[in-house]
Design a protein around this motif. Structure first.
Motif, PDB file in Angstrom:
ATOM      1  N   CYS A  62      -7.681  -0.587  -1.921  1.00 53.79           N
ATOM      2  CA  CYS A  62      -6.677  -0.274  -3.021  1.00 53.79           C
ATOM      3  C   CYS A  62      -5.865  -1.074  -3.641  1.00 53.79           C
ATOM      4  N   GLY A  63      -5.762  -2.258  -3.090  1.00 52.39           N
ATOM      5  CA  GLY A  63      -4.900  -3.377  -3.525  1.00 52.39           C
ATOM      6  C   GLY A  63      -3.557  -2.945  -3.594  1.00 52.39           C
ATOM      7  N   GLN A  64      -3.208  -2.234  -3.165  1.00 55.56           N
ATOM      8  CA  GLN A  64      -1.666  -1.593  -3.278  1.00 55.56           C
ATOM      9  C   GLN A  64      -0.822  -1.262  -2.120  1.00 55.56           C
ATOM     10  N   CYS A  65      -1.554  -1.001  -1.163  1.00 56.46           N
ATOM     11  CA  CYS A  65      -0.827  -0.663   0.201  1.00 56.46           C
ATOM     12  C   CYS A  65      -0.381  -1.866   0.874  1.00 56.46           C
ATOM     13  N   CYS A  68      -3.162  -4.440   2.156  1.00 55.95           N
ATOM     14  CA  CYS A  68      -3.722  -5.311   0.748  1.00 55.95           C
ATOM     15  C   CYS A  68      -2.627  -6.530   0.569  1.00 55.95           C
ATOM     16  N   CYS A  76      -6.936  -1.630   4.923  1.00 51.64           N
ATOM     17  CA  CYS A  76      -6.248  -1.097   3.861  1.00 51.64           C
ATOM     18  C   CYS A  76      -6.283   0.572   4.106  1.00 51.64           C
ATOM     19  N   ASP A  77      -5.198   1.180   3.595  1.00 55.74           N
ATOM     20  CA  ASP A  77      -4.914   2.617   3.970  1.00 55.74           C
ATOM     21  C   ASP A  77      -5.909   3.443   3.222  1.00 55.74           C
TER      22      ASP A  77
HETATM   23 ZN   LIG Z   1      -5.155  -1.178   0.507  1.00 57.18          ZN
END
Ligand SMILES: [Zn+2]
Ligand SMILES: [Zn+2]
Length: 298
Positions: A62-65, A68, A76-77
């Protein structure tokens, strides 16, 4: 992209057997893919038509959790995994997210390279997590262990290979790859180990490995699925011994590992099957009939 070869991993068996939660169904399994790009999405500059690439298990993050963001994209979630929650490489063609694809040397043996995409990568991550102990035990001498034994020997470590009781062929194979000792997983090694990695999905190996490592030693469980770990006396964990699992991989693991492959002169032992015989390859893996790694060729 066009698939040239796809390795058969034990995780594919867990997917096919429904042992992993929330798969995409129907699913095309396979996450050790070597192929060539035949189409790129608009705006994708990193890859070009005809380029030889590898597609691993980590399909997208996701690049955001929090994971990440702190360099642990393997945790990653909201990830997607190739051949589990997005379609994989038991196919002639497939679609991959360009950001998670590894560029490979243009020339190379596609079949020999395929097992590096999971057995090699997860093996590499588990080796790093095991630490830098000199005497390392490998439990379950299949696709991952046969690659990581070579890396560990190249690093100057001493490898102790543990196989199913009576599997003389696997024990002999381990010695040809540089193992200093090989034997049954029920046997104690000739001397205490600094660390051990368990590649077989067998929970009863955890207490056996704990008994084999010295004080402060670490036992790493490298599989995505394992049978239950039997209860064991606290005594064998005492003295700061540790148990740790390894989950997935990061792109960083891949960058590091693919630099090591030529330096360590890793040779993979493979058995290739036409794609139409994928079920036979899975059955051979399930029954322990393989030496090295099975690879499907479309
Ligand atoms: Zn993530
Ligand atoms: Zn795998």
């Amino acid at each position: 992209m066009q698939v040239a070869a796809c390795g058969v991993c034990r995780t594919d068996l867990h997917v096919v057997d429904g042992e992993l939660p929330n798969p995409k169904l129907p699913i095309v399994p396979g996450h050790e893919i070597v192929g060539r790009i035949d189409k790129v999405a608009d705006g994708t500059d990193a890859l070009s038509i005809g380029q030889r690439v590898g597609v691993p298990w980590l399909g997208q993050t996701c690049g955001q959790c929090r994971y990440c963001r702190n360099g642990s994209e393997n945790l990653c979630d909201r990830p997607l995994f190739t051949g589990y929650t997005r379609d994989g490489g038991y196919a002639t063609h497939m679609v991959a997210d360009a950001r998670y694809v590894f560029a490979l040397p243009q020339d190379g043996d596609d079949i020999a390279t395929a097992p590096l995409l999971c057995a090699g990568l997860i093996g590499w991550r588990s080796l790093q997590i095991a630490g830098d102990g000199q005497k390392i035990g490998l439990y379950g001498f299949g696709a991952a262990a046969h690659i990581i034994a070579q890396v560990a020997c190249w690093q100057g470590r001493e490898v102790f290979a543990f196989t199913r009781k009576g599997d003389d062929a696997a024990q002999a194979f381990a010695r040809t790859l540089g193992a200093r000792w090989s034997g049954s997983s029920e046997d104690a090694p000739p001397e205490p180990l600094d660390c051990a990695i368990i590649y077989a999905p067998v929970g009863s190996l955890v207490p056996l490995a704990l008994r084999a490592v010295r004080k402060g030693g670490r036992v790493v469980c490298a599989g995505i699925h394992m049978t239950d770990i039997p209860s064991f006396p606290y005594d064998i964990l005492w003295h700061e011994r540790e148990i740790k699992s390894v989950a997935n991989l990061t792109r960083q693991d891949g960058e590091e590992f693919f630099k090591i492959v030529p330096k360590a002169r890793i040779r993979t032992e493979t058995v290739s099957y036409p794609l139409t015989r994928a079920n036979e390859a899975l059955a051979d893996l399930r029954n322990g009939r393989l030496r090295g790694a099975a690879v499907l060729v479309p």
